[in-house]
Design a protein around this motif. Structure first.
Motif: not given
Length: 118
Positions: A39-61
């Motif tokens: 169990q963990a507690y933290g902040i959940v937010t939407i990942a931005s396009a900039k965050d996803l550009q760092q991943l090879p999988e970033g263009d997956r829908v």
């Protein structure tokens, strides 16, 4: 130094999630692992396009999120004894794709991708 990780416990920002942590090994017939729930507690937010550009999988829908917490988060280990954590949030299961260990600020920042079929 100020610990920004304390912000992850702010009730106006944070919420509870379940981390599924799997350890094991590859054996004849495939992966043999054991799951543990953390169990963990933290902040959940939407990942931005900039965050996803760092991943090879970033263009997956798929749905992508960011999770900020003081709880350690893991991706697949080089030794192959642990696979990436999965996080259950709002009834959906997400796999950890990338972790930035901002331990000098007291937190971990993970990019999550919703798992297909869940």
């Amino acid at each position: 130094m100020i610990s920004l990780g304390e912000l992850t416990y702010d009730p106006d920002l944070g919420q509870c999630v379940t981390i599924i942590r799997t350890t094991g090994s590859f054996q004849q017939g495939g992966w043999r692992g054991t799951e543990a729930q953390v169990q963990a507690y933290g902040i959940v937010t939407i990942a931005s396009a900039k965050d996803l550009q760092q991943l090879p999988e970033g263009d997956r829908v798929r749905g992508s999120l960011m999770f900020v917490t003081e709880t350690p988060i893991y991706t697949t280990s080089a030794a192959g004894s642990q696979i990436s954590d999965e996080i259950i949030w709002n009834g959906e299961r997400y796999r950890v794709q990338q972790v930035e260990p901002w331990t000098q600020y007291g937190m971990y920042v993970a990019v999550l991708v919703r798992m297909a079929g869940n």
